[in-house]
Design an enzyme around this catalytic site. Sequence first.
Site, PDB file in Angstrom:
ATOM      1  N   PRO A 179      22.609 -48.814 -65.625  1.00  0.00           N
ATOM      2  CA  PRO A 179      22.987 -47.562 -64.946  1.00  0.00           C
ATOM      3  C   PRO A 179      22.556 -48.007 -63.324  1.00  0.00           C
ATOM      4  CG  PRO A 179      21.963 -46.938 -67.058  1.00  0.00           C
ATOM      5  CD  PRO A 179      22.020 -48.569 -66.898  1.00  0.00           C
ATOM      6  N   CYS A 180      23.409 -47.342 -62.504  1.00  0.00           N
ATOM      7  CA  CYS A 180      23.181 -47.904 -61.114  1.00  0.00           C
ATOM      8  C   CYS A 180      22.417 -46.630 -60.238  1.00  0.00           C
ATOM      9  CB  CYS A 180      24.504 -48.224 -60.466  1.00  0.00           C
ATOM     10  SG  CYS A 180      25.692 -46.506 -60.429  1.00  0.00           S
ATOM     11  N   GLN A 181      22.364 -45.402 -60.835  1.00  0.00           N
ATOM     12  CA  GLN A 181      21.611 -44.314 -60.146  1.00  0.00           C
ATOM     13  C   GLN A 181      20.306 -44.719 -59.484  1.00  0.00           C
ATOM     14  OE1 GLN A 181      22.827 -44.210 -63.171  1.00  0.00           O
ATOM     15  NE2 GLN A 181      24.292 -42.397 -63.345  1.00  0.00           N
TER      16      GLN A 181
ATOM     17  N   PHE B  61      19.556 -47.206 -57.914  1.00  0.00           N
ATOM     18  CA  PHE B  61      19.847 -48.026 -56.901  1.00  0.00           C
ATOM     19  C   PHE B  61      20.974 -47.666 -55.925  1.00  0.00           C
ATOM     20  CE2 PHE B  61      18.511 -50.496 -60.421  1.00  0.00           C
ATOM     21  CZ  PHE B  61      17.163 -50.749 -59.989  1.00  0.00           C
TER      22      PHE B  61
END
Length: 405
Positions: A80-82, A84
């Site tokens: 999950p990229c949230q 960053f």
Amino acid sequence: MMKSVELFAGAGGLAMGVALAGFDTLAVLEWDRWACDTMRENKNRGYPVVRDWPIWEGDVRSFDWTAIPEDIDLLAGGPPCQPFSMGGKHKAFGDQRDMFPTTVGVVRTLKPKAFIFENVKGLTRSSFANYYQYILLQLEFPEVIRRNGETWPDHLKRLQEEKTSGALHLNSLTYNVVPTLVNAADYGVPQKRERVFIVGLRADLGVEWSFPQPTHSFDSLLREQWVTGEYWDRHEIAAGERPEMPARLESRIRRLSSELLPSEEAPWRTVRDALRDIPDPRLPESRMYRNHRFQGGARAYPGHTGSPLDLPAKTLKAGDHGVPGGENMMVRDDGTVRYFTVRESARLQTFPDGYIFHGSWSETMRQLGNAVPVALGRTVAASVAARLAETQINRLMGEGVKKRA
């Protein structure tokens, strides 16, 4: 056939690219119900590539890894990229959605020959510099586990000391890790999408690997548009209907016109290239395409101006504010804007037309905004597969020489 496992699969973009590169998928893990419904619907329809996927809906941390053999060829996924992303809260390790520690744990458990992980460009920001190095070192030395009560900066310091000493390189599970910031447009994706790929190959294999060289370029697109005119001819746009040459690019175009030989790279693919044979969603013939329904309400305003037809699309957005904000729209020849349909967005992410997305427009656009372009995933996975196959061939040849001796 080489074996792979997919973590944080989303709607299946990277997993499909890996499968197209020749890997047999042993497990596809994703916690989001809507994304799993998308993959399951295509699986149940018998769609090629995904019809044999073992899809598991749930938290990666709850999966029974005893069902997967050690020493698989490839572990892939997009944590999950949230934590960053540019639109997130930038908490990194302090964000409960940070799945990199879990990802490292899976690497430690499965000991894959190689891994491919994708994440947002924001991971490379200066404010995350130490944590980014921490991620890379954990992946390089997955058996150097964070101790109970140890802070991540202290763990980072210990990892740095281990790397400097070189003591672990011969006796423990280690990886040669290659991080690369990539623009998907440079690999034939009709979208300017910058993402980080972290690729590792197990050190005991003795494999050297580097990221594949770009196959497409902006200069080649400019040459076709403003030097040779091939781009406009291909799209049957008459001279009087073509836009004016961008003034800010005049000197660059003059340089290209004076070069004797064109670049060996293909031109960037544009929105017009990707959507040239799909009808406007308001026309009756559009009904033959699944997920190709007109969505009203698009408007442009500062910071949300949409994607011109004759360039790769801007990065497709995901999340609560990306789609309503208006960036996921095209700017038509007359200057008006409309939202990309789900099918058009899928083409910009290089999903095949036969791959169906499940859920409402906003939900499916979220899946697409989070996806890895299929074509880019295939390029990276195929490059890794080639190096692994070469290693296996060399090993078999070496064993044959020993037997003859």
